[in-house]
Enzyme design. Sequence first.
Site, PDB file in Angstrom:
ATOM      1  N   GLU A 500       0.836  -1.196   0.000  1.00 46.64           N
ATOM      2  CA  GLU A 500       0.000   0.000   0.000  1.00 46.64           C
ATOM      3  C   GLU A 500       0.876   1.253   0.000  1.00 46.64           C
ATOM      4  OE1 GLU A 500      -2.418  -0.670   3.443  1.00 46.64           O
ATOM      5  OE2 GLU A 500      -2.908  -2.689   2.746  1.00 46.64           O
ATOM      6  N   GLU A 531      -4.420  -7.115   2.056  1.00 41.29           N
ATOM      7  CA  GLU A 531      -3.182  -7.723   2.564  1.00 41.29           C
ATOM      8  C   GLU A 531      -3.019  -9.174   2.164  1.00 41.29           C
ATOM      9  OE1 GLU A 531      -3.719  -4.015   4.826  1.00 41.29           O
ATOM     10  OE2 GLU A 531      -5.089  -5.657   4.284  1.00 41.29           O
ATOM     11  N   ASP A 556      -0.352  -4.941  12.803  1.00 41.07           N
ATOM     12  CA  ASP A 556      -1.711  -5.372  13.117  1.00 41.07           C
ATOM     13  C   ASP A 556      -2.420  -5.974  11.903  1.00 41.07           C
ATOM     14  OD1 ASP A 556      -2.199  -3.285  15.785  1.00 41.07           O
ATOM     15  OD2 ASP A 556      -0.734  -2.752  14.251  1.00 41.07           O
ATOM     16  N   HIS A 598      -3.518  -0.374  15.447  1.00 41.87           N
ATOM     17  CA  HIS A 598      -2.362   0.006  14.632  1.00 41.87           C
ATOM     18  C   HIS A 598      -1.046   0.005  15.412  1.00 41.87           C
ATOM     19  CE1 HIS A 598      -5.366   1.373  11.760  1.00 41.87           C
ATOM     20  NE2 HIS A 598      -4.428   1.710  10.897  1.00 41.87           N
TER      21      HIS A 598
END
Length: 822
Positions: A500, A531, A556, A598
């Site tokens: 990303e 992902e 995460d 996160h």
Amino acid sequence: MPKVQFIDPQNVRKAGEVTFKPIPVNQYNKTVEEEKANFSKDDFLRIYHDMVVIREFETMLNEIKIKSEYNGIAYNHPGPAHLSIGQEAAAVGMAYTLDADDFIFGSHRSHGEILAKGLSAIHKLSDEQLTKVMENHFDGKTFAPVKANFKGTVKELAIRFLIYGTLAEIFARETGFNRGLGGSMHAFFTPFGVYPNNAIVGGSGDIAVGAALFKKVNRKAGIVVANIGDASMACGPVWEGLTFATMDQFNELWEGDMKGGLPLIINIMNNQYGMGGQTCGETAGYSVAARIGAGLNADQLHAERVDGYNPLAVIDAYKRKRKILEEKRGPVLLDVLTYRFSGHSPSDASSYRSKEEVEAWQAADSIIWFGSELVKAGVATDAELDGMRAATTDLITWGVKLAIDKEVSPLMDMEKYPELIGEMMFSEKSVDAMEDRPVEVNHPMEENPRVKQLKTKERFAFDKAGKPFSKIKQYGLRDGLFEAIVDRFYKDPTLVAYGEENRDWGGAFAVYRGLTEALPYHRLFNSPIAEASIIGTAIGYAMCGGRVIPEIMYCDFLGRAGDEVFNQMPKWQAMSGNVIKMPVVVRVSVGSKYGAQHSQDWTALPAHIPGLKVVFPVTPYDAKGLMNTALQGTDPVIFFESQRIYDIGEQFHEGGVPEGYYEIPFGEPDVKRQGSDVTILTIGATLYRALEAADILQEKYGLSAEVIDARTLVPFNYEPVIESIKKTGRIVISGDASARGSFMRELASNITELAFDELDAPPVVVGSRNWITPAYELEDSFFPQASWLIDAIHEKIVPLKGHVVKSNYTEPEQIRRNKLGV
């Protein structure tokens, strides 16, 4: 997003509608008589032969499973056997036009596809090529029992090799195609273009996309076929793989001969059932699976439903769709209608479907129908077909006898060689480049603006007087990562990196800043926010021969690629018998400041999974050296990086970070500060808090702390830690992960066993609290602080005169927290 794609509000806000084109359904309508112009008698008979071979092979497995006997041969096979009896025409039609340069991926129900693809490859390879394949595979270990006393043609020998190698693999024999480590659900044979079959439903959905990416980026011949079942259309990896495969950037942003879609066919083996239920009632309401293509791109994936009970219809579709792929207009979706007579497995009584339904499909049996059509068209006689079936029974009978012979086809001798499997977990190769050819770059490395800038930076954090240089002048940890990565891009032509925001941002944390200018789009690009597809495609790319750096933006998010990270990437090397290599370096940042979803340190998760190497450098020198090592190897690496310290300068390596290439071996913890009274072993950025604690211990309490940075978790050499404990007799282990179930606990357990006699007190673990990660403003109450380390030493190791405790590390408190689960 790339600046070159201007989103014009005047256009996107216009009124209109989205329209779809008709999707063909079972349009093929030619007879065998009409196809005589396109197929010779040998071609027709080859199709029939291959279907019969698959049917008899699977009938044999079914009888062995339910009767422990086949054709008078007794054998008990305790392993799985997910059969596709009834689907032979779909498999043979899929494989008929494919050669060894075309790769197929499959599922747990793929014996038929393996055999069909192998038989097709054998037909197309020369005798010399086939002999080389058979002689070279595991130095002829699979070939030796097959060729003994054989008199016949090379192609006949190769067919026996295919039958035996597959069956020996299913029966877990050392002479199997993958030394018996793959077995029924994972059997494959890459020299024939048969790539891993996946026991996880839909598991090949994104991996096959990565294989197609490899072919595209590296200009390899052939196409890729993902054979997935209709039930897998409920699975995330399939949808994420489709999202990746249909990215507009292939047509909009990639340039030159890279412009255009992936050479990929998503082949849905649509047998109408999942494990034990109809997909029309348990999956998205698409009715005809080909409808799925309408929502994925403007070409609707060139989707089509094909009658998979007619092998000629499937062959026709593959001939037409291949032209689309050759024109770079892929990918393609084929909904191949078929049916399995057998249950999910031999133990499945098929109670979820009616006897009448099964009998109706058996009445339309593709083998019986196609044989009668050949006779009707004068292509073959009943006697010829009877002879072919009898010869096939003899062939399968021969294969079973040979594959169960313990002398000729032994199991791995785990008593004599107890470490055999362990020796195949990692390849431990050192490879500059996966292929020897020029790299594609936009300019020489020395002309890169960031490379030039780094030459002006201070590679050690302090000047001669010990004063730190300003942050802007210091060479930081992200610079060390960049230097290793850019160096490899100029060495290895197969290397690609994506994730990303990897390209135009230079990565979310600026590690890739400067790579955008250096590399063409097909070597560094942005992926979807998906992902599973980021890691899944990387797996497929690597297993086909490329090197890849996929990035997971936050630790995460590993959970969103759980199957790929924990169930795919670590296992294929060993399950292949170490035939396949997996040069994947997954960059994962460990966050802070961003709260519960996160900011977690999940290092223990990949460290728990056999087959992954796990690295966590926290100094610029270590970051560069360990990344060089990761990118020089051919094993999968999870490479953790802390967002807290991307800017930190090198404080430990005298002379600073070298400009040239160097490697740091995995597994070696590093003493960052010498000491004599207590050892502090750290994982990740907690190193710097440990150093603060060491300063306080020395200045305030006269206690000398030796601080060791783990650097890597898997592998890990305990010897330097034990040597430290021999001096100090005491150890604290600290990191940012929540303490419960952490790798810190693993270290503590092993240290207790290995250094019990050297310890004056049990190892103490100081991790984060077993809470959600709170907001930045509250993080000091969650992540280990220097004061926590000192409190733990005071309460559990050695009392510190005059120390006032702020955090409770007493045993009653430990019991209380565990009682509450916090």
